[in-house]
Design an enzyme around this catalytic site. Structure first.
Site, PDB file in Angstrom:
ATOM      1  N   PHE A   1      54.071  31.192  26.468  1.00 12.64           N
ATOM      2  CA  PHE A   1      53.123  31.829  25.553  1.00 12.64           C
ATOM      3  C   PHE A   1      51.836  32.094  26.333  1.00 12.64           C
ATOM      4  O   PHE A   1      51.164  31.146  26.744  1.00 12.64           O
ATOM      5  CB  PHE A   1      52.891  30.839  24.407  1.00 12.64           C
ATOM      6  CG  PHE A   1      52.062  31.316  23.264  1.00 12.64           C
ATOM      7  CD1 PHE A   1      52.628  32.074  22.247  1.00 12.64           C
ATOM      8  CD2 PHE A   1      50.729  30.960  23.162  1.00 12.64           C
ATOM      9  CE1 PHE A   1      51.871  32.475  21.148  1.00 12.64           C
ATOM     10  CE2 PHE A   1      49.958  31.359  22.076  1.00 12.64           C
ATOM     11  CZ  PHE A   1      50.532  32.112  21.065  1.00 12.64           C
TER      12      PHE A   1
ATOM     13  N   SER B   1      38.894  28.601  24.730  1.00 14.55           N
ATOM     14  CA  SER B   1      38.664  28.382  23.297  1.00 14.55           C
ATOM     15  C   SER B   1      38.347  29.691  22.590  1.00 14.55           C
ATOM     16  O   SER B   1      38.741  29.916  21.447  1.00 14.55           O
ATOM     17  CB  SER B   1      37.511  27.390  23.097  1.00 14.55           C
ATOM     18  OG  SER B   1      37.933  26.090  23.445  1.00 14.55           O
TER      19      SER B   1
ATOM     20  N   GLN C   1      45.743  -1.873  28.025  1.00 15.24           N
ATOM     21  CA  GLN C   1      44.953  -3.107  27.942  1.00 15.24           C
ATOM     22  C   GLN C   1      45.863  -4.321  27.685  1.00 15.24           C
ATOM     23  O   GLN C   1      45.677  -5.372  28.305  1.00 15.24           O
ATOM     24  CB  GLN C   1      43.911  -2.960  26.812  1.00 15.24           C
ATOM     25  CG  GLN C   1      42.766  -3.944  26.891  1.00 15.24           C
ATOM     26  CD  GLN C   1      41.864  -3.682  28.092  1.00 15.24           C
ATOM     27  OE1 GLN C   1      41.880  -2.608  28.685  1.00 15.24           O
ATOM     28  NE2 GLN C   1      41.100  -4.686  28.477  1.00 15.24           N
TER      29      GLN C   1
ATOM     30  N   ALA D   1      38.736  33.291  28.839  1.00 17.02           N
ATOM     31  CA  ALA D   1      39.096  33.241  27.413  1.00 17.02           C
ATOM     32  C   ALA D   1      39.970  32.023  27.165  1.00 17.02           C
ATOM     33  O   ALA D   1      41.198  32.093  27.245  1.00 17.02           O
ATOM     34  CB  ALA D   1      39.815  34.525  26.989  1.00 17.02           C
TER      35      ALA D   1
ATOM     36  N   GLU E   1      46.485  23.879  22.963  1.00 12.83           N
ATOM     37  CA  GLU E   1      46.701  24.464  21.620  1.00 12.83           C
ATOM     38  C   GLU E   1      45.471  24.261  20.721  1.00 12.83           C
ATOM     39  O   GLU E   1      45.587  24.053  19.513  1.00 12.83           O
ATOM     40  CB  GLU E   1      48.007  23.968  20.994  1.00 12.83           C
ATOM     41  CG  GLU E   1      49.178  24.413  21.855  1.00 12.83           C
ATOM     42  CD  GLU E   1      50.492  24.581  21.155  1.00 12.83           C
ATOM     43  OE1 GLU E   1      50.510  24.705  19.933  1.00 12.83           O
ATOM     44  OE2 GLU E   1      51.509  24.610  21.872  1.00 12.83           O
TER      45      GLU E   1
ATOM     46  N   PHE F   1      47.016  28.604  32.903  1.00 13.88           N
ATOM     47  CA  PHE F   1      47.494  27.429  32.152  1.00 13.88           C
ATOM     48  C   PHE F   1      48.719  27.763  31.298  1.00 13.88           C
ATOM     49  O   PHE F   1      48.790  27.374  30.124  1.00 13.88           O
ATOM     50  CB  PHE F   1      46.378  26.854  31.264  1.00 13.88           C
ATOM     51  CG  PHE F   1      45.173  26.350  32.013  1.00 13.88           C
ATOM     52  CD1 PHE F   1      45.296  25.825  33.288  1.00 13.88           C
ATOM     53  CD2 PHE F   1      43.911  26.385  31.438  1.00 13.88           C
ATOM     54  CE1 PHE F   1      44.184  25.343  33.980  1.00 13.88           C
ATOM     55  CE2 PHE F   1      42.800  25.913  32.115  1.00 13.88           C
ATOM     56  CZ  PHE F   1      42.930  25.392  33.391  1.00 13.88           C
TER      57      PHE F   1
ATOM     58  N   THR G   1      41.278  22.699  21.414  1.00 12.07           N
ATOM     59  CA  THR G   1      40.631  21.401  21.643  1.00 12.07           C
ATOM     60  C   THR G   1      40.290  20.725  20.304  1.00 12.07           C
ATOM     61  O   THR G   1      40.317  21.363  19.247  1.00 12.07           O
ATOM     62  CB  THR G   1      39.304  21.603  22.404  1.00 12.07           C
ATOM     63  OG1 THR G   1      38.481  22.466  21.596  1.00 12.07           O
ATOM     64  CG2 THR G   1      39.521  22.249  23.767  1.00 12.07           C
TER      65      THR G   1
ATOM     66  N   HIS H   1      48.803  -4.655  28.643  1.00 11.34           N
ATOM     67  CA  HIS H   1      49.523  -4.918  29.903  1.00 11.34           C
ATOM     68  C   HIS H   1      48.621  -5.495  30.996  1.00 11.34           C
ATOM     69  O   HIS H   1      49.125  -5.861  32.068  1.00 11.34           O
ATOM     70  CB  HIS H   1      50.148  -3.629  30.438  1.00 11.34           C
ATOM     71  CG  HIS H   1      51.394  -3.195  29.732  1.00 11.34           C
ATOM     72  ND1 HIS H   1      51.417  -2.727  28.448  1.00 11.34           N
ATOM     73  CD2 HIS H   1      52.692  -3.151  30.154  1.00 11.34           C
ATOM     74  CE1 HIS H   1      52.656  -2.400  28.102  1.00 11.34           C
ATOM     75  NE2 HIS H   1      53.450  -2.657  29.117  1.00 11.34           N
TER      76      HIS H   1
END
Ligand code: CAA
Length: 379
Positions: free
Chosen positions: A123, A132, A336, A130, A363, A156, A365, A338
């Protein structure tokens, strides 16, 4: 709202969980380390019916509802977030957009191959200037007789290195902003369509995220998805559903992290007893479990609204706005629990912590989800 899944939805959960534990989980750390997509699992996912889940049987799909797809994405992501996003972009963003907006000819041409995993979708909305502000995209598609000629740059693009069919948003008119944008179906092997090297990412490292350059890419008018000028709405409505899918990915990552933390807490002995006996750990587990349950309600509610034909964009945005940060909180706590071990590649929570972070970004923010949600109240 309490959720009672149907027998069919429960079956999807059981069968996808079984598949994910057998086939997806063993590869999760390997593909993360090698920064390579788990291509060997694509035919298996097609065989399971996962890739064409929301497509009708006439196009090779299983005709399931969206909630079933969301459950499948949750279960895949519980084992491997990379496999979750590959599937989400293909099955939700791409297949659903073609099913909704494609002509009969486009659906017949692409959907059976997509359901069968022979063609994976990508997609292409985002550009260097361009992100957000998606309506600021500059890629152009100039009409030339019976063709369009597309020029521009995308970045991306999930599934970029192996997808065969790309939904490309480009500007067809002089109108500024959202109105001048149209969508196109572009085959990978079209001359001038060039896929760049995959990004080296913090997480979901097995998923391929590439730039794409389009230089004089010629496609026939019949490759346009929807009408001229409808591209922004096609992109936005694809993202409305996609956001529930990404929320489900976040939910699955968090569920996997909780289970890993619980298993570790029961076996790790400190102060003469398993750390599960310590209140500090018990409280962390309680908070993680509560966070996850709240997220699951929002995700299932958004999918259920979509299945019932109700407006769901704000519900999807709320699900994603809650589940992205929730997955970050839960995986943080799992590391944490672990202790030092959680900071090493020996344990899966290190990968989950890195994988969770992207669900707050792609998809749309967290900030874009807030914008979408608040508009519903303040307009
Ligand atoms: N469904 C249908 N139409 C919609 C819509 C929707 N959800 N949202 C907006 N529109 C329509 C509006 O009605 C409007 O049309 P009219 O003028 O005819 O009324 C038109 O689109 C423009 O809408 P806005 O004025 O709301 O547009 P905007 O410029 O203010 O931006 C935005 C809206 C919500 C900020 C949008 O730009 C956005 O969602 N940005 C984030 C982009 C994003 O999510 N990118 C993700 C990239 S893909 C990805 O990440 C996939 C992956 O690989 C994992």
């Amino acid at each position: 709202m309490p959720f009672h899944l149907t027998d069919e939805q429960e079956l999807v959960r059981t069968s996808v969980r079984e598949f994910a534990e057998a086939e997806v989980l063993p590869l999760a750390a390997v593909i993360d380390r090698e920064h390579r997509p788990p291509l060997e699992n694509i035919p298996k996912m097609a065989e399971m019916g996962i890739l064409g889940m929301t497509l009708p049987p006439e196009y090779g799909g299983t005709g399931s509802d969206y909630l079933s797809l969301v459950i499948a994405l949750e279960e895949l992501s519980r084992c491997c977030a990379t496999t979750g996003v590959i599937t989400e972009v293909h099955a939700s963003l791409c297949c659903t957009s073609i099913l909704r907006f494609g002509t009969d000819e486009q659906k017949r041409r692409y959907l059976p191959d997509m359901a069968a995993g022979r063609k994976i979708g990508a997609f292409c909305l985002t550009e260097p200037a361009a992100g957000s502000d998606a309506a600021a995209l500059a890629t152009s598609a100039q009409r030339d007789g019976g063709d369009y000629v597309i020029d521009g740059q995308k970045i991306f693009i999930t599934n970029g290195s192996f997808a065969e069919i790309f939904i490309v948003m480009a500007r067809t008119g002089d109108e500024p902003g959202a109105k001048g944008i149209s969508a196109f179906l572009v085959d990978r092997d079209t001359p001038g369509f060039e896929i760049g090297p995959a990004e080296r990412k913090m997480g979901i490292r097995g998923s391929s995220t590439t730039p794409i350059t389009l230089s004089g890419v010629r496609v026939p008018v019949s490759a346009r998805l929807g009408e001229e000028g409808e591209g922004f709405k096609i992109a936005m409505s694809g993202l409305d559903a996609g956001r529930t899918g990404i929320a489900a990915q976040a939910l699955g990552i968090a569920q996997g992290a909780l289970e890993a933390a619980v298993a570790y807490a029961k076996e790790r002995v400190q102060f003469g007893k398993p750390i599960a006996a310590l209140q500090a750990i018990q409280w962390m587990v309680a908070d993680m479990a509560t966070d996850i349950e709240a997220g699951r309600m929002l995700v299932y509610q958004a999918a259920d609204l979509e299945d019932r034909g109700q407006p769901f964009a704000a519900a999807a945005a709320k699900a994603k706005l809650f589940c992205g940060p929730m997955a970050t909180r839960v995986t943080h706590a799992a590391v944490q629990v672990h202790g030092g071990n959680g900071y090493t590649e020996e344990y899966p929570v290190e990968r989950m912590y890195r994988d969770a972070r992207i669900t707050e970004i792609y998809e749309g923010t967290n900030e874009i989800q807030r914008l979408v949600i608040s508009r519903g109240y303040l307009r």
